[in-house]
Write a protein that holds these residues in place. Structure first.
Motif, PDB file in Angstrom:
ATOM      1  N   SER A   1      65.794  94.222  35.960  1.00 18.17           N
ATOM      2  CA  SER A   1      66.796  94.608  34.922  1.00 18.17           C
ATOM      3  C   SER A   1      67.683  93.716  34.809  1.00 18.17           C
ATOM      4  N   SER A   2      68.503  93.407  33.593  1.00  9.18           N
ATOM      5  CA  SER A   2      69.535  92.418  33.441  1.00  9.18           C
ATOM      6  C   SER A   2      70.801  92.885  33.341  1.00  9.18           C
ATOM      7  N   PRO A   3      71.582  93.019  34.693  1.00  7.93           N
ATOM      8  CA  PRO A   3      72.762  93.814  34.354  1.00  7.93           C
ATOM      9  C   PRO A   3      73.896  93.054  33.914  1.00  7.93           C
ATOM     10  N   ARG A   4      74.888  93.512  33.321  1.00  8.47           N
ATOM     11  CA  ARG A   4      75.966  92.880  32.691  1.00  8.47           C
ATOM     12  C   ARG A   4      77.321  93.394  33.239  1.00  8.47           C
ATOM     13  N   PHE A   5      78.051  92.220  33.507  1.00  7.99           N
ATOM     14  CA  PHE A   5      79.334  92.445  34.202  1.00  7.99           C
ATOM     15  C   PHE A   5      80.555  92.015  33.340  1.00  7.99           C
ATOM     16  N   ALA A   6      81.845  92.776  33.641  1.00  7.67           N
ATOM     17  CA  ALA A   6      83.019  92.318  33.428  1.00  7.67           C
ATOM     18  C   ALA A   6      83.579  91.682  34.702  1.00  7.67           C
ATOM     19  N   LEU A   7      84.186  90.630  34.504  1.00  9.74           N
ATOM     20  CA  LEU A   7      85.135  90.062  35.721  1.00  9.74           C
ATOM     21  C   LEU A   7      86.173  89.438  35.569  1.00  9.74           C
ATOM     22  N   TYR A   8      87.157  89.913  36.401  1.00 14.58           N
ATOM     23  CA  TYR A   8      88.563  89.390  36.369  1.00 14.58           C
ATOM     24  C   TYR A   8      89.585  89.670  37.597  1.00 14.58           C
ATOM     25  N   GLY A   9      90.522  89.122  37.892  1.00 17.14           N
ATOM     26  CA  GLY A   9      91.478  89.655  38.826  1.00 17.14           C
ATOM     27  C   GLY A   9      92.818  89.533  38.472  1.00 17.14           C
ATOM     28  N   ASP A  10      93.574  89.956  39.179  1.00 16.87           N
ATOM     29  CA  ASP A  10      95.149  89.806  38.711  1.00 16.87           C
ATOM     30  C   ASP A  10      95.525  90.733  37.464  1.00 16.87           C
ATOM     31  N   LEU A  11      95.376  91.893  37.686  1.00 15.88           N
ATOM     32  CA  LEU A  11      95.579  92.632  36.674  1.00 15.88           C
ATOM     33  C   LEU A  11      96.626  93.840  37.023  1.00 15.88           C
ATOM     34  N   GLY A  12      97.608  93.795  36.338  1.00 13.35           N
ATOM     35  CA  GLY A  12      98.739  94.349  36.986  1.00 13.35           C
ATOM     36  C   GLY A  12      99.209  95.824  36.004  1.00 13.35           C
ATOM     37  N   ASN A  13     100.109  96.506  36.276  1.00 10.27           N
ATOM     38  CA  ASN A  13     100.506  97.627  35.356  1.00 10.27           C
ATOM     39  C   ASN A  13     101.442  97.196  34.137  1.00 10.27           C
ATOM     40  N   GLU A  14     102.355  96.263  34.466  1.00 11.83           N
ATOM     41  CA  GLU A  14     103.011  95.639  33.446  1.00 11.83           C
ATOM     42  C   GLU A  14     102.410  94.412  32.901  1.00 11.83           C
ATOM     43  N   ASN A  15     102.284  94.178  31.516  1.00 12.79           N
ATOM     44  CA  ASN A  15     101.794  93.070  30.841  1.00 12.79           C
ATOM     45  C   ASN A  15     100.143  93.219  31.097  1.00 12.79           C
ATOM     46  N   PRO A  16      99.630  94.344  31.210  1.00 15.99           N
ATOM     47  CA  PRO A  16      97.893  94.447  31.630  1.00 15.99           C
ATOM     48  C   PRO A  16      97.263  94.051  30.319  1.00 15.99           C
ATOM     49  N   GLN A  17      97.359  92.694  29.968  1.00 16.84           N
ATOM     50  CA  GLN A  17      96.993  92.526  28.465  1.00 16.84           C
ATOM     51  C   GLN A  17      95.620  92.846  28.150  1.00 16.84           C
ATOM     52  N   SER A  18      94.727  92.595  28.934  1.00 15.89           N
ATOM     53  CA  SER A  18      93.391  92.667  28.643  1.00 15.89           C
ATOM     54  C   SER A  18      92.946  94.121  28.682  1.00 15.89           C
ATOM     55  N   LEU A  19      93.415  95.140  29.152  1.00 14.43           N
ATOM     56  CA  LEU A  19      93.199  96.430  29.418  1.00 14.43           C
ATOM     57  C   LEU A  19      92.731  97.056  28.138  1.00 14.43           C
ATOM     58  N   ALA A  20      93.181  97.111  27.024  1.00 19.83           N
ATOM     59  CA  ALA A  20      92.718  97.892  25.980  1.00 19.83           C
ATOM     60  C   ALA A  20      91.345  97.509  25.649  1.00 19.83           C
ATOM     61  N   ARG A  21      91.224  96.103  25.457  1.00 19.64           N
ATOM     62  CA  ARG A  21      89.744  95.442  25.012  1.00 19.64           C
ATOM     63  C   ARG A  21      88.768  96.043  26.417  1.00 19.64           C
ATOM     64  N   LEU A  22      89.025  95.954  27.290  1.00 22.78           N
ATOM     65  CA  LEU A  22      88.132  96.364  28.461  1.00 22.78           C
ATOM     66  C   LEU A  22      87.777  97.739  28.289  1.00 22.78           C
ATOM     67  N   GLN A  23      88.638  98.538  28.342  1.00 21.52           N
ATOM     68  CA  GLN A  23      88.538  99.961  28.112  1.00 21.52           C
ATOM     69  C   GLN A  23      87.498 100.424  26.877  1.00 21.52           C
ATOM     70  N   LYS A  24      87.962  99.708  25.929  1.00 23.11           N
ATOM     71  CA  LYS A  24      86.976 100.127  24.753  1.00 23.11           C
ATOM     72  C   LYS A  24      85.398  99.538  24.962  1.00 23.11           C
ATOM     73  N   GLU A  25      85.373  98.482  25.439  1.00 19.72           N
ATOM     74  CA  GLU A  25      84.108  97.816  25.627  1.00 19.72           C
ATOM     75  C   GLU A  25      83.386  98.633  26.709  1.00 19.72           C
ATOM     76  N   THR A  26      84.182  99.014  27.712  1.00 11.93           N
ATOM     77  CA  THR A  26      83.557  99.808  28.760  1.00 11.93           C
ATOM     78  C   THR A  26      82.874 101.185  28.010  1.00 11.93           C
ATOM     79  N   GLN A  27      83.716 101.690  27.430  1.00 14.98           N
ATOM     80  CA  GLN A  27      83.161 103.005  26.808  1.00 14.98           C
ATOM     81  C   GLN A  27      82.273 102.988  25.931  1.00 14.98           C
ATOM     82  N   LEU A  28      82.031 101.763  25.088  1.00 16.23           N
ATOM     83  CA  LEU A  28      80.972 101.500  24.222  1.00 16.23           C
ATOM     84  C   LEU A  28      79.613 101.070  25.106  1.00 16.23           C
ATOM     85  N   GLY A  29      79.874 100.967  26.413  1.00 16.64           N
ATOM     86  CA  GLY A  29      78.694 100.582  27.221  1.00 16.64           C
ATOM     87  C   GLY A  29      78.188  99.271  27.233  1.00 16.64           C
ATOM     88  N   THR A  30      79.335  98.205  26.951  1.00 18.97           N
ATOM     89  CA  THR A  30      79.040  96.737  27.040  1.00 18.97           C
ATOM     90  C   THR A  30      78.692  96.173  28.557  1.00 18.97           C
TER      91      THR A  30
END
Length: 402
Positions: A91-120
């Motif tokens: 199989s050819s697994p796909r990953f999102a990777l990052y560190g340092d994500l906080g409650n305040e200013n979690p800037q990438s969160l919205a994009r990651l949520q949407k892509e995850t739920q779309l099955g990216t």
């Protein structure tokens, strides 16, 4: 374990730990599994109590989709869905990777949520530093963070390693809230997916010696055994890629006077002020032919040329990542937190290949036994891919370097 998924959640009352689930399209919740809850008492002034529930779903069909909810007769969660991991080594697994994500200013969160739920993505790798900080406000910041990432972590395996922001009360919020494989309270572990063997480590054992030097040596011994096992010819033939994730990088060119800015990184070279001296990880990883090393901690993105011993070992001038002669390091710590992004040193060493201060995260696909793809997404530029490489290796292991 192939065919399993662990569901973790928190309640403030001691209730049953139950997951009801079904194959997507089948009669809803026709299967159920029971787990157990562990009492976690936060060490803040209020000594807040919470119950961390863990239920293992077994016998899942590879690559099949399931719907589920968790809770008990006292109350149920929303309904979520996930796809069981494909246990095939082709199989050819796909990953999102990052560190340092906080409650305040979690800037990438919205994009990651949407892509995850779309099955990216098949899996998320969160490379240390959560919430900023989970123990704050008597661990309510931790609760809030877990609610924030639910929109990702309820849909795909959310794999973690500890960072320096988890250190308070000896990493107790981290050790209690996450459920990684192995019996080490999620501090270090390894697992397999597709043609990759993935190892998660704690770089923090090199820094918080007051929590016990023995952890540093325990992890090192475990790592050596794990790498030895992964390098047995029959194992490396099926899972040629060895990928590590750890919070603090061995190399970086941020201008923050941190461990890796000063040339002698503890993670890379070890410590001489312990008895006995503590070995670093660069030689160990090199000796066992680790292919790709993923890091965070610096609030930036940086891709390195293949590097060992502070020197560049490109495959060739034209194609540096084709049959590279040393491991490839990626630093991805700019998902977004209250500390903003870091500044770079204006004159990096020659191993620095590409750097960006944009908020964002990385993607990785282990395509097959010879090809691995990495790219960086800029959230500041509306999801534009600002950097990408193919790592191509016709052979893996120590012999690939020489």
């Amino acid at each position: 374990m192939p065919g399993t998924m662990v569901v973790t959640w928190t309640t403030f009352n001691d209730t049953e730990s139950k997951v009801e689930y079904s194959l997507l399209g089948a009669r809803l919740f026709e299967m159920s599994a029971i787990g157990h809850a562990t009492l976690f008492v936060d060490s803040g002034t209020e000594k807040r109590k919470m119950f961390i529930h863990r239920v293992t779903l077994r016998g899942l069909k590879p690559a099949a989709s399931y719907v589920y909810h968790c809770g008990s007769e006292e109350g149920w969660s929303d309904v979520f869905f996930f796809t069981a991991l494909n246990d095939s080594t082709t199989s050819s697994p796909r990953f999102a990777l990052y560190g340092d994500l906080g409650n305040e200013n979690p800037q990438s969160l919205a994009r990651l949520q949407k892509e995850t739920q779309l099955g990216t993505y098949d899996v998320i790798l969160h490379i240390g530093d959560f919430a900023y900080d989970m123990h704050e406000d008597n661990a309510r910041i931790g609760d809030e963070f877990m609610r924030q990432i639910e929109s990702i972590a309820a849909y795909v395996p959310y794999m973690t390693c500890p960072g320096n922001h988890e250190a308070t009360y000896n990493f107790s919020n981290y050790r209690n809230r996450f459920s990684m494989p192995g019996q080490t309270e999620s501090l270090w572990y390894s697992w397999n997916l597709g043609s990759a063997h993935i190892i998660s480590i704690s770089t923090e054992v090199y820094f918080y010696l007051d929590f016990g030097q023995d952890l540093l040596f325990k992890q090192y011994d475990w790592l050596e055994k794990d790498l030895e096992e992964a390098n047995k010819p029959e194992n490396r033939a099926v899972r040629p890629w060895i990928i590590t994730m750890g919070h603090r990088p061995m190399y970086c060119s941020d201008d923050d006077q941190d461990d890796c800015t000063k040339f002698e990184s503890y993670v890379r070279l070890g410590r001489n002020d312990t008895k006995p001296p503590a070995p670093g990880l660069e030689d160990l990883f090199y000796r066992y032919g680790v292919d790709v090393e993923l890091w965070a901690h610096e609030h930036t993105y940086e891709r390195l040329w293949p590097v060992y011993g502070d020197k560049v070992f490109n495959g060739s001038r034209e194609q540096p990542y084709v049959n590279p002669k040393a491991p490839v390091h990626i630093i991805t710590g700019s998902a977004g937190c209250r500390e903003k992004t870091d500044k770079f040193n204006p004159n990096p060493k020659e191993w620095s290949a590409f750097r960006s201060r944009d908020y964002g995260y990385s993607r990785m696909q282990v395509v097959n036994g010879t090809h691995l793809y990495l790219e960086q997404v800029s959230d500041d530029q509306n999801g534009k891919v600002i950097d990408s490489i193919w790592v191509v290796k016709e052979k893996h292991g120590f012999s690939a370097w020489v």
